[in-house]
Design an enzyme around this catalytic site. Structure first.
Site, PDB file in Angstrom:
ATOM      1  CD  GLU A   1      -6.283  -1.167  -4.008  1.00  0.00           C
ATOM      2  OE1 GLU A   1      -6.478  -0.163  -3.082  1.00  0.00           O
ATOM      3  OE2 GLU A   1      -5.839  -2.303  -3.698  1.00  0.00           O
TER       4      GLU A   1
ATOM      5  CD1 TRP B   1       1.226  -4.889  13.577  1.00  0.00           C
ATOM      6  CD2 TRP B   1      -0.122  -3.219  14.568  1.00  0.00           C
ATOM      7  NE1 TRP B   1       0.965  -3.710  12.732  1.00  0.00           N
ATOM      8  CE2 TRP B   1       0.376  -2.902  13.386  1.00  0.00           C
ATOM      9  CE3 TRP B   1      -0.947  -2.684  15.431  1.00  0.00           C
ATOM     10  CZ2 TRP B   1      -0.236  -1.381  12.867  1.00  0.00           C
ATOM     11  CZ3 TRP B   1      -1.332  -1.600  15.113  1.00  0.00           C
ATOM     12  CH2 TRP B   1      -0.917  -0.831  14.042  1.00  0.00           C
TER      13      TRP B   1
ATOM     14  NE  ARG C   1      -4.278 -11.957  12.794  1.00  0.00           N
ATOM     15  CZ  ARG C   1      -5.720 -11.970  12.549  1.00  0.00           C
ATOM     16  NH1 ARG C   1      -6.325 -12.784  12.037  1.00  0.00           N
ATOM     17  NH2 ARG C   1      -6.278 -10.879  13.194  1.00  0.00           N
TER      18      ARG C   1
ATOM     19  CD  GLU D   1      -1.091  -1.918   1.228  1.00  0.00           C
ATOM     20  OE1 GLU D   1      -1.858  -2.394   2.275  1.00  0.00           O
ATOM     21  OE2 GLU D   1      -1.610  -2.373   0.099  1.00  0.00           O
TER      22      GLU D   1
ATOM     23  CG  ASN E   1      -6.588  -8.894  19.208  1.00  0.00           C
ATOM     24  OD1 ASN E   1      -5.849  -7.679  18.989  1.00  0.00           O
ATOM     25  ND2 ASN E   1      -7.194  -9.432  18.025  1.00  0.00           N
ATOM     26  N   GLY E   2      -6.542  -6.152  21.466  1.00  0.00           N
ATOM     27  CA  GLY E   2      -7.321  -5.424  21.551  1.00  0.00           C
ATOM     28  C   GLY E   2      -6.801  -4.062  22.274  1.00  0.00           C
TER      29      GLY E   2
ATOM     30  CB  CYS F   1      -2.393  -9.050  18.744  1.00  0.00           C
ATOM     31  SG  CYS F   1      -1.972  -7.385  18.963  1.00  0.00           S
TER      32      CYS F   1
ATOM     33  CE  LYS G   1      -2.452  -3.495  -2.399  1.00  0.00           C
ATOM     34  NZ  LYS G   1      -3.875  -3.546  -2.088  1.00  0.00           N
TER      35      LYS G   1
ATOM     36  CE  LYS H   1      -5.165 -10.193   4.154  1.00  0.00           C
ATOM     37  NZ  LYS H   1      -5.001  -9.671   2.877  1.00  0.00           N
TER      38      LYS H   1
ATOM     39  CG  HIS I   1      -7.945  21.645 -10.507  1.00  0.00           C
ATOM     40  ND1 HIS I   1      -8.249  23.213 -11.186  1.00  0.00           N
ATOM     41  CD2 HIS I   1      -8.610  20.870 -11.376  1.00  0.00           C
ATOM     42  CE1 HIS I   1      -9.084  22.907 -11.956  1.00  0.00           C
ATOM     43  NE2 HIS I   1      -9.415  21.444 -12.183  1.00  0.00           N
TER      44      HIS I   1
HETATM   45  O1  M6R Z   1     -10.175  -6.643   5.877  1.00  0.00           O
HETATM   46  P1  M6R Z   1     -10.318  -5.415   5.187  1.00  0.00           P
HETATM   47  O2  M6R Z   1     -11.031  -5.342   3.779  1.00  0.00           O
HETATM   48  O3  M6R Z   1     -11.593  -4.591   6.071  1.00  0.00           O
HETATM   49  O4  M6R Z   1      -9.303  -4.091   5.518  1.00  0.00           O
HETATM   50  C1  M6R Z   1      -9.389  -2.902   5.100  1.00  0.00           C
HETATM   51  C2  M6R Z   1      -7.665  -2.216   4.996  1.00  0.00           C
HETATM   52  O5  M6R Z   1      -7.285  -2.390   6.092  1.00  0.00           O
HETATM   53  C3  M6R Z   1      -7.099  -3.186   4.071  1.00  0.00           C
HETATM   54  O6  M6R Z   1      -7.809  -3.204   2.697  1.00  0.00           O
HETATM   55  C4  M6R Z   1      -5.554  -2.562   3.817  1.00  0.00           C
HETATM   56  O7  M6R Z   1      -5.673  -1.270   3.442  1.00  0.00           O
HETATM   57  C5  M6R Z   1      -4.696  -3.520   3.105  1.00  0.00           C
HETATM   58  N1  M6R Z   1      -3.625  -3.597   3.552  1.00  0.00           N
HETATM   59  C6  M6R Z   1      -4.671  -2.966   1.562  1.00  0.00           C
HETATM   60  O8  M6R Z   1      -3.817  -3.879   0.681  1.00  0.00           O
END
Ligand code: M6R
Length: 583
Positions: free
Chosen positions: A464, A71, A28, A471, A97-98, A2, A468, A578, A487
């Site tokens: 990775e 969030w 964020r 996401e 936040n938390g 948040c 992407k 974020k 496998h």
């Molecule tokens: O800020 P960080 O690099 O620690 O974040 C880790 C993950 O939350 C972050 O990489 C997340 O997977 C992203 N959405 C990737 O695009």
């Protein structure tokens, strides 16, 4: 996750200032937002589901304000669960936040003391606990301290109370920065929110509470004893980011990968020497991270093993506890995090510190919580990454890890040269391949699923790339080592299934896998240093020691165009934030 903001002003403009600061946190990822404003006579609250919209005109007047982007963690996304939350008798107005881990227990206790609740959130117990202690004769500060002492879990809170012309801010484990300016003061969960407004800054430490009115006073939450803290001037000019004519931050940030790669190499010599010494000295190296940073950790561990000949492994940050008996003084933990605020990473670092291990952090956010928990801190220098999906920071992480691995074998200059060559190639391939990446996205836009495969270090790039795609396009994608296909997963290959194959070596094993899936009807896209007949589509990347990183950037491009093709907002993917500050 948040975003929280608080403002006190000598003029009646706190609401609008808080609103503008909140807008800076728009990047964020959140599902609802709200603001509470006091003008000394009355308090108004505005709460809305969805993106930050206009602030109603009637809310413009007030000298105290708290604001929040939510969030959802406890309670669904709806107006009643949106912050700010008020206490039962509307004396306390609070943003949080938390997570209050023991909120059920506290809720039952408050209910038995005559309190009732308007929301399904964990947060609402906090203003009510404060009100309870005020009813028992405590001052606002002491009531807040006592309430926070009862809370289990991490928090950052900002609040104001009816009849008090100051705000209170307090934190444990999550960031809060206070800024002062002419005739006003700010508090925010993110420096970016207030960077342009304040001239002096101060980061609250864990278990501190601040009373912010005409003056700012600081106390220890536990003992209530005063603490002396000093505001500092910070270099905040580079924190802001603009799209510079690009439709989305994601594509702007992909285009910034080349400069991020070069900037990652700009490290103070003494810091680089010291870090290299620690890596050489370590008996065992654990690279930790989550999401994209974990994928960079996998790649980094491979670089440390294959180039620096070090015993290095990548571990998902939450899994580090299973290695706790193997940590200790001889171990080095390399914590990777773009934000430096990821709760799972910070928890792992705390655990490692307790064992005596050395902590090296690689982050992109100055003065983040992670840097404050590290013995050695290196900045990625990638510049603000606004898109929720991490792109240029990943390019910077791989570059810095490559530099460090080479520095261990006295090849620092060689590594820098290769990174600069690769950065130039990245710039060219982004420009040259955008058209083909767009064509591939059109072809894949209606697919239900896709695979990304690569062998050796390219398997990590495949993980990775698949992340992407998931996401931002919401297409199911799976990244896997090419040799693993046969496998089990090959059972899923059927006519038309898109398989993206990464090939960067002359006898790349992934080519065999490409033939295997092709003969079962797959639609094969090669991101490769060489053209091959097995590819239905082909993206060329130059051959070199950092070819794998170049292919990762091409995968980012495909993911971006897929999101655009499917009419998604790539900058704010659904359900994502974020920085993931919850456990
Ligand atoms: O800020 P960080 O690099 O620690 O974040 C880790 C993950 O939350 C972050 O990489 C997340 O997977 C992203 N959405 C990737 O695009």
């Amino acid at each position: 996750m948040c975003g929280i903001v608080g403002v006190i002003s000598e003029e009646q403009n706190a609401g609008i200032l808080a609103y503008k600061a909140l807008k800076k946190l728009d990047y964020r990822g959140y599902d609802s937002w709200g603001i509470a404003i006091s003008n000394g006579k009355g308090i108004s609250i505005y709460r809305q589901v969805g993106k930050i919209g206009e602030l109603p005109k009637k809310m413009h007047c007030g000298n105290l304000a708290v604001a929040h982007t939510r969030w959802a963690t406890h309670g669904k996304v709806c107006q009643k669960n949106t912050h700010p939350h008020a206490s039962l008798n509307k004396n306390i107005f609070l943003v949080h936040n938390g997570i209050v881990e023991n909120f059920q227990e506290l809720k039952s206790f408050l209910k038995s003391s005559g309190f009732s609740f308007r929301s399904d959130t964990d947060t609402e117990v906090i203003p009510n606990l404060i009100e309870l202690y005020i009813n028992r004769g405590k001052s606002l500060r002491d009531a807040t301290r006592l309430a926070l002492k009862k809370i289990k879990g991490s928090f950052a809170v900002i609040l104001f109370a009816k009849g008090h012309n100051y705000m209170i801010a307090a934190k444990r484990d999550l960031p809060l920065v206070i800024g002062i300016a002419e005739r006003k003061k700010f508090v925010a969960s993110d420096l970016l929110a207030i960077a342009k407004k304040a001239r002096g800054f101060l980061f609250l430490s864990d278990n501190e509470i601040a009373e912010i009115g005409n003056e700012a006073k600081f106390f220890d939450i536990g003992s209530g004893r005063p603490k002396f803290k000093r505001f500092e001037h910070l270099a905040v000019d580079n924190l802001e980011s603009y799209k510079n004519g690009n439709k989305h931050y994601m594509i702007k940030e992909i285009k910034e990968c080349p400069i991020a790669m070069k900037n990652a190499c700009i490290q103070p010599i003494e810091l680089l020497d010291n870090t290299t010494k620690e890596i050489r000295k370590a008996k065992k190296i654990f690279l930790i991270g989550c999401g994209t940073s974990y994928h960079a950790a996998l790649f980094g561990a491979w670089l440390f093993r294959s180039i620096a000949k070090k015993d290095a492994v990548a571990v998902l940050a939450p899994d580090l506890k299973s290695y706790s008996k193997l940590l200790g003084k001889a171990a080095l933990v390399v914590a990777l995090s773009q934000s430096g605020e990821t709760a799972d990473v910070i928890d792992a670092v705390r655990l490692a510190r307790r064992s005596g291990a050395k902590i090296l952090s690689l982050t992109n956010v100055f003065n983040s919580t992670l840097t404050r928990h590290s013995h050695i801190k290196m900045m990625m220098n990638a510049g603000p990454e606004i898109c929720v999906a991490s792109t240029k920071n990943y390019a910077a992480q791989i570059s810095l890890l490559y530099l460090l691995a080479n520095a261990c074998i006295s090849r620092r200059n060689y590594a820098k040269k290769e990174i600069f060559i690769a950065a130039k190639q990245a710039q060219e391939t982004i420009r040259e391949n955008s058209r083909i990446a767009r064509a591939i996205s059109k072809k894949l836009a209606n697919s239900k699923s896709a695979f990304v495969i690569g062998s050796e270090e390219n398997a990590f790039v495949a993980f990775e790339g698949a992340l992407k795609i998931k996401e931002v396009s919401y297409i199911h994608a799976e990244g896997l080592p090419a040799k693993e296909l046969k496998h089990g997963t090959i059972a899923l290959v059927e006519k038309g299934l898109p398989v993206i194959v990464i090939c960067t070596k002359s006898d790349d094993f992934a080519l065999h896998s490409a033939h295997e899936v092709k003969s079962r009807g797959a639609f094969v896209i090669g991101i490769s240093t060489e053209k091959n007949n097995v590819f239905d589509f082909f993206i060329r990347v130059p051959r070199g020691p950092l070819s794998s990183l170049l292919t990762a950037i091409q995968l980012q491009l495909i993911a971006y165009y897929l999101a655009v093709e499917r009419k998604n907002d790539p900058d704010k993917p659904r359900n994502l934030a974020k920085s993931v500050t919850v456990r």
